[in-house]
Motif scaffolding. Structure first.
Motif, mmCIF file in Angstrom:
data_model
loop_
_atom_site.group_PDB
_atom_site.id
_atom_site.type_symbol
_atom_site.label_atom_id
_atom_site.label_comp_id
_atom_site.label_asym_id
_atom_site.label_seq_id
_atom_site.Cartn_x
_atom_site.Cartn_y
_atom_site.Cartn_z
ATOM 1 N N ILE A 34 4.825 -8.800 10.441
ATOM 2 C CA ILE A 34 4.873 -8.734 8.978
ATOM 3 C C ILE A 34 3.713 -7.920 8.445
ATOM 4 O O ILE A 34 3.212 -8.156 7.345
ATOM 5 C CB ILE A 34 4.883 -10.153 8.371
ATOM 6 N N LEU A 35 3.280 -6.924 9.210
ATOM 7 C CA LEU A 35 2.189 -6.062 8.782
ATOM 8 C C LEU A 35 2.695 -4.648 8.541
ATOM 9 O O LEU A 35 3.492 -4.113 9.311
ATOM 10 C CB LEU A 35 1.082 -6.025 9.830
ATOM 11 N N LEU A 36 2.217 -4.049 7.467
ATOM 12 C CA LEU A 36 2.453 -2.645 7.167
ATOM 13 C C LEU A 36 1.186 -1.888 7.531
ATOM 14 O O LEU A 36 0.110 -2.209 7.006
ATOM 15 C CB LEU A 36 2.774 -2.477 5.679
ATOM 16 N N GLN A 37 1.293 -0.925 8.432
ATOM 17 C CA GLN A 37 0.110 -0.199 8.899
ATOM 18 C C GLN A 37 0.256 1.289 8.601
ATOM 19 O O GLN A 37 1.285 1.882 8.893
ATOM 20 C CB GLN A 37 -0.096 -0.406 10.395
ATOM 21 N N TYR A 38 -0.792 1.883 8.033
ATOM 22 C CA TYR A 38 -0.862 3.316 7.819
ATOM 23 C C TYR A 38 -1.775 3.899 8.898
ATOM 24 O O TYR A 38 -2.892 3.410 9.095
ATOM 25 C CB TYR A 38 -1.437 3.629 6.443
ATOM 26 N N TRP A 39 -1.291 4.946 9.567
ATOM 27 C CA TRP A 39 -2.043 5.532 10.675
ATOM 28 C C TRP A 39 -2.339 7.002 10.427
ATOM 29 O O TRP A 39 -1.491 7.745 9.935
ATOM 30 C CB TRP A 39 -1.231 5.440 11.969
ATOM 31 N N ASP A 40 -3.526 7.421 10.778
ATOM 32 C CA ASP A 40 -3.862 8.816 10.994
ATOM 33 C C ASP A 40 -3.873 8.973 12.509
ATOM 34 O O ASP A 40 -4.693 8.353 13.194
ATOM 35 C CB ASP A 40 -5.231 9.130 10.395
ATOM 36 N N LEU A 41 -2.969 9.777 13.056
ATOM 37 C CA LEU A 41 -2.801 9.838 14.501
ATOM 38 C C LEU A 41 -4.002 10.431 15.224
ATOM 39 O O LEU A 41 -4.054 10.424 16.447
ATOM 40 C CB LEU A 41 -1.537 10.628 14.843
ATOM 41 N N ARG A 42 -4.972 10.908 14.481
ATOM 42 C CA ARG A 42 -6.208 11.381 15.106
ATOM 43 C C ARG A 42 -7.205 10.251 15.311
ATOM 44 O O ARG A 42 -8.260 10.442 15.904
ATOM 45 C CB ARG A 42 -6.840 12.470 14.225
ATOM 46 N N GLN A 43 -6.867 9.074 14.819
ATOM 47 C CA GLN A 43 -7.765 7.931 14.917
ATOM 48 C C GLN A 43 -7.147 6.846 15.787
ATOM 49 O O GLN A 43 -5.939 6.781 15.975
ATOM 50 C CB GLN A 43 -8.073 7.379 13.522
ATOM 51 N N GLN A 44 -8.003 5.964 16.301
ATOM 52 C CA GLN A 44 -7.570 4.906 17.207
ATOM 53 C C GLN A 44 -7.136 3.640 16.486
ATOM 54 O O GLN A 44 -6.529 2.755 17.095
ATOM 55 C CB GLN A 44 -8.703 4.568 18.194
ATOM 56 N N ASN A 45 -7.442 3.519 15.203
ATOM 57 C CA ASN A 45 -7.113 2.322 14.445
ATOM 58 C C ASN A 45 -6.407 2.707 13.151
ATOM 59 O O ASN A 45 -6.614 3.812 12.625
ATOM 60 C CB ASN A 45 -8.378 1.520 14.128
ATOM 61 N N PRO A 46 -5.590 1.826 12.613
ATOM 62 C CA PRO A 46 -4.904 2.140 11.350
ATOM 63 C C PRO A 46 -5.895 2.323 10.219
ATOM 64 O O PRO A 46 -6.942 1.674 10.170
ATOM 65 C CB PRO A 46 -4.004 0.918 11.128
ATOM 66 N N THR A 47 -5.561 3.216 9.301
ATOM 67 C CA THR A 47 -6.432 3.451 8.152
ATOM 68 C C THR A 47 -6.300 2.355 7.107
ATOM 69 O O THR A 47 -7.181 2.176 6.276
ATOM 70 C CB THR A 47 -6.106 4.807 7.502
#
Length: 221
Positions: A34-47
């Motif tokens: 039930i989590l919405l995650q935004y990712w920058d694929l250059r980073q290791q963790n969601p923004t």
């Protein structure tokens, strides 16, 4: 490969999907449990990680519009220009579980499909609510099937003016229709600079013109 964040590990993945978003800082969106995650694929963790009210069953993106469908018939609208806050939340017009979503090409609304063979058409602007409607589909006699996917054809566009008349040629191989102002709103709403007149010719396919078999009479769903 992006690792699971600590917020998700141990909870179990109930649903997982990724959508590419053409933004300078956000390249994809994922749903886990039930989590919405935004990712920058250059980073290791969601923004950014945002809690959803329930499990995610469907999503659609037509930038800047994003709609998330969750359990309990929640439809959560996000404006990706301000992605960290909900823009709007509505209850699905369909009585059963949401199965799929499709944003309008003009970002003014969306389609929602359910497990009960129905589709809802919903406009975001409350002043356009009179245009909202639902319809039944995916039925074969008494059998009802889920609507698993909805999409808009990229080349087919909605007419921005009325269709006042149409006709087939003598053997039915060509369908002609006119698109122009029909004077239904009077002369005061006629703008010659924008109200152009067009005549279109369409080659009908068999599936478009052949009669559909009549469904067997059964209990109304």
């Amino acid at each position: 490969m992006c690792p699971l964040s600590s917020d998700v590990e141990g909870t179990g993945i109930l649903d997982l999907c990724f959508v590419y978003v053409d933004l300078s800082s956000i390249e994809s969106i994922s749903f886990m449990a039930i989590l919405l995650q935004y990712w920058d694929l250059r980073q290791q963790n969601p923004t950014w990680v945002q809690q959803l009210p329930e499990r995610c069953y469907a999503l659609t993106v037509r930038h800047p519009l994003m709609v998330v469908g969750t359990a309990d018939r929640n439809l959560i609208v996000f404006n990706l220009q301000n992605p960290q806050a909900e823009f709007k939340r509505v209850v699905s017009p369909l009585k059963y579980q949401t199965r799929c979503l499709a944003a309008f090409p003009d970002q003014q609304g969306f389609l929602v499909g359910s497990i009960e063979g129905r589709v809802g058409v919903h406009h975001l602007d409350d002043s356009q609510s009179s245009k909202n409607f639902t319809f039944k589909c995916h039925r074969d006699g008494n059998d009802i099937y889920s609507v698993n996917s909805l999409n808009f054809h990229p080349a087919m566009q909605r007419c921005n003016q009325p269709i006042p008349c149409s006709t087939f040629n003598n053997d039915g191989s060509i369908f002609a229709y006119a698109v122009c102002y029909d004077w239904s709103k009077g002369a005061e709403n006629h703008n010659p600079s924008t109200a152009k007149t067009y005549i279109y010719l369409h080659l009908p396919q068999d599936a478009e013109v052949k009669a559909k078999p009549r469904a067997a009479t059964g209990s109304r769903k």
